[in-house]
Design an enzyme around this catalytic site. Structure first.
Site, PDB file in Angstrom:
ATOM      1  N   ASP A  33     -25.163  -1.182 -14.467  1.00 11.11           N
ATOM      2  CA  ASP A  33     -26.064  -1.931 -13.596  1.00 11.11           C
ATOM      3  C   ASP A  33     -27.271  -2.334 -14.453  1.00 11.11           C
ATOM      4  O   ASP A  33     -27.548  -1.693 -15.471  1.00 11.11           O
ATOM      5  CB  ASP A  33     -26.486  -1.045 -12.432  1.00 11.11           C
ATOM      6  CG  ASP A  33     -27.610  -1.644 -11.618  1.00 11.11           C
ATOM      7  OD1 ASP A  33     -27.490  -2.803 -11.201  1.00 11.11           O
ATOM      8  OD2 ASP A  33     -28.628  -0.939 -11.443  1.00 11.11           O
TER       9      ASP A  33
ATOM     10  N   ASP B  23     -27.857   3.322 -10.501  1.00  6.94           N
ATOM     11  CA  ASP B  23     -28.891   4.190  -9.909  1.00  6.94           C
ATOM     12  C   ASP B  23     -29.211   3.876  -8.453  1.00  6.94           C
ATOM     13  O   ASP B  23     -29.891   4.652  -7.792  1.00  6.94           O
ATOM     14  CB  ASP B  23     -30.190   4.079 -10.720  1.00  6.94           C
ATOM     15  CG  ASP B  23     -30.877   2.735 -10.506  1.00  6.94           C
ATOM     16  OD1 ASP B  23     -30.176   1.698 -10.462  1.00  6.94           O
ATOM     17  OD2 ASP B  23     -32.110   2.713 -10.366  1.00  6.94           O
TER      18      ASP B  23
ATOM     19  N   ASP C  31     -25.129   0.653  -5.828  1.00 12.49           N
ATOM     20  CA  ASP C  31     -24.220   1.025  -6.910  1.00 12.49           C
ATOM     21  C   ASP C  31     -23.214   2.093  -6.468  1.00 12.49           C
ATOM     22  O   ASP C  31     -22.249   2.360  -7.189  1.00 12.49           O
ATOM     23  CB  ASP C  31     -25.012   1.573  -8.112  1.00 12.49           C
ATOM     24  CG  ASP C  31     -25.896   0.514  -8.754  1.00 12.49           C
ATOM     25  OD1 ASP C  31     -25.491  -0.663  -8.742  1.00 12.49           O
ATOM     26  OD2 ASP C  31     -26.978   0.860  -9.254  1.00 12.49           O
TER      27      ASP C  31
END
Length: 635
Positions: free
Chosen positions: A332, A523, A527
């Site tokens: 990410d 995080d 996600d």
């Protein structure tokens, strides 16, 4: 009363000493008076205290039409003990010492394993002991020492210089450095200012901090670390299933080999009944797959403990095996590769004057970029000036009067004059996907400020190391293509996938899995599906609770170098498991023919008690091999 392994071992060892003394005196033709009766008595005690639990376990397995590692121990001791009783009543030589020392040496191996488990448990207990017992809580205008169990979320606590921070929270006032090494493994103190997060049990430096409590009890980072490590140490790696299958077929095979050994020595080599029995018992004892059973759990226990000290929490043993097969790591962007909040990256022009004007104006603004400018101004210790007639111009910037002169911070459309040099710098900064604002005083531009959600300082280094390992690195983000491509170039990822909706991240992970096993690092709440979908989910410790729950590995430090550490320690732990399995199997392959007497012609013979000692030391060697993980170098 049920005795623990340590007491069983020492009682068995003490009662076996007369047998050892007789073995030592035998070459001198000295016989202890009434030795056979004494041997029967002390060996019976050893059987009842030391060997009985192995017999019970073996019988329970037999009733389930199964066998386990204790089956071989039980058969070996029962045959030696039973035959010796028969021999004693018929005037033949007795072999009570074989039954006794088999038990002693098997208990020695079990005791070594238990000691290692205790050390791991003690380490976790010591980690819990880091928690402070009292906190200075703000009540009725004063700070009162309060038991930690009574502190609530939202309470404000005072942390004096040199004291431990009582609980996880947010700094509301003061500045200091905090030693977080016991939680994150990072040796350098970390600077803390208002709005920064702090972790309970870490040590405050020279400053005075006021902290608003955010987590208490089992919700604290310390408690979660302990719980995750406990879970990991008791979990099973998939390779353990292979060990179980080997053990399931191994025991019957060994019993068949022992019967064949006995039969061949009696039938073809015309050995005595006693000698043939001793060879068969030696085969049974030396083949006890204790080392095989220890190979996986000991390495798993040591490896996950070592990882925790490095700030890497491995929640599931199966992650170790998958890590060894990874082909790609997907990241990410926001909060994972980048800091997750805008920061000032460039100040063009007179830095102090530019930040003085911008910081003075932006103090009153609620815009996210304003916070970045104010933070940068405070970091450079710039003094702010009072602002009159402050006004926010929607979509363009803010303006106000500083010492009677018009000041402005915002987009260039509001700037009266911009030199060619500043225009070029502006274009260059925007090409790097940075947001640029101009700072002017008296309608004259004094400088430019560039703001960006910048990569973390170690992101590029971490991704470079992953690339060097031959892993495919991918960045997956909902940000626009220009920003994503710029960040991707800065950190060195091999592939950038931009403008992805949160619900599409898991689909992209599935797509990447067509080329091999994939790890996903993230995080945020958005996600969580991708973390769960990936073969290995790696959650940032500063992320949301749902993201942490979805990952198999948690990085305590908000640092991508933790990914490299996680992959390294996981791979080395799994390699150690394979090494342990190899040596434990080789040990049996080499040991069984020797115990069966195939090398008797070369003077190489193993009595049952020596076979038991060798078996015990094979277990010790596997435990030692696992403990070496504590000393292995992690890059």
């Amino acid at each position: 009363m049920r005795l623990n392994i340590q007491k069983r071992f020492w009682i068995s060892l003490i009662f076996s000493l007369p047998l050892l003394i007789q073995m030592i005196l035998m070459p001198f033709h000295f016989m202890i008076p009434h030795y056979e009766v004494m041997a029967f008595i002390v060996t019976t005690v050893v059987m009842v205290v030391g060997a009985w639990p192995y017999w019970v376990s073996a019988w329970a397995a037999f009733l389930r039409h199964n066998s386990n590692m204790n089956t071989l121990v039980a058969i070996g001791t029962l045959i030696s003990y039973g035959y010796s009783i028969f021999a004693m009543t018929t005037g033949r030589p007795v072999y009570f010492e074989s039954a006794a020392f088999i038990t002693v040496f098997v208990l020695l191996g079990d005791l070594m394993e238990e000691r290692m488990h205790q050390r791991a448990s003690n380490a976790l207990a010591k980690l819990l002991d880091l928690q402070v017992k009292h906190a200075l809580v703000h009540k009725n205008g004063q700070y009162i020492a309060t038991p930690i169990e009574q502190v609530k979320v939202g309470d404000e606590v005072l942390v004096k210089p040199g004291e431990k921070i009582p609980l996880d929270g947010i700094v509301t006032s003061g500045s200091s450095t905090v030693n977080e090494s016991m939680i994150t493994g990072e040796s350098m103190p970390v600077s803390k200012r208002p709005d920064d997060q702090v972790v309970g049990a870490t040590i405050n430096g020279e400053g005075r901090l006021l902290v608003r409590v955010a987590k208490v009890g089992q919700g604290t980072m310390l408690a979660q670390i302990v719980e995750m490590v406990k879970k990991a140490q008791t979990s099973r790696a998939p390779i353990q299933n292979l060990t179980d299958k080997i053990s399931q077929f191994f025991v019957p095979t060994v019993l068949i080999i022992a019967i064949l050994t006995f039969t061949i020595w009696i039938t073809f080599w015309h050995a005595s009944l006693v000698q043939a029995m001793l060879y068969a018992v030696s085969v049974i004892v030396i083949a006890c797959p204790c080392a095989l059973g220890l190979a996986t759990p000991t390495a798993l226990m040591v490896g996950t403990g070592r990882a925790a000290k490095l700030g890497v929490l491995i929640k599931e043993g199966q992650a170790l095996e998958v890590v060894d097969q990874l082909k790609a790591v997907i990241f990410d962007k926001t909060g994972t590769i980048t800091t997750g909040k805008p920061v000032v990256t460039d100040v063009v022009g007179d830095q102090r004057l530019t930040l003085h004007i911008a910081g003075s104006l932006e103090q009153a603004s609620e815009h996210p970029l304003a916070d970045a400018i104010v933070r940068k101004a405070k970091e450079t210790q710039v003094q702010f000036a009072p602002v009159d007639q402050f006004k926010a111009v929607r979509g363009h910037g803010v303006q106000g009067m500083i010492k009677g002169e018009l000041a402005f911070v915002g987009r260039r459309e509001m700037v009266i004059q911009l030199s060619n040099d500043l225009k070029e710098r502006w274009k260059k900064l925007e090409s790097e996907a940075k947001t640029v604002v101009a700072v002017s005083l008296k309608n004259q531009v004094v400088g430019l400020i560039a703001i960006q959600d910048a990569p973390k300082p170690t992101s590029a280094e971490a991704i470079q190391k992953l690339n060097a390992r031959g892993l495919r690195t991918v960045m997956l983000t909902g940000d626009n293509q220009t920003v994503a491509a710029t960040i991707g170039r800065q950190v060195g990822v091999q592939k950038v996938i931009a403008e992805v909706l949160p619900n599409e991240k898991a689909d992209y992970v599935t797509q990447e899995q067509k080329s091999g096993k994939v790890a996903f690092v993230g995080d945020g709440i958005n996600d969580a599906p991708a973390l769960a979908k990936a073969d290995v989910g790696i959650a940032m410790g500063s992320g949301t609770d749902i993201a942490i729950e979805s990952g198999e590995i948690v990085l305590v430090q908000n640092d991508l170098l933790g990914v490299v550490k996680a992959l390294e320690i996981s791979r080395k732990t799994f390699d150690r498991i394979k090494l342990n399995l190899f040596w434990s199997l080789i040990y049996n392959v080499v040991g069984i023919p020797i115990a069966a007497g195939l090398f008797t012609g070369f003077g190489l013979v193993l009595s049952p008690e020596i076979a038991a000692l060798a078996m015990a030391f094979s277990s010790v060697s596997v435990v030692t091999s696992s403990l070496m993980l504590n000393r292995t170098k992690i890059n």
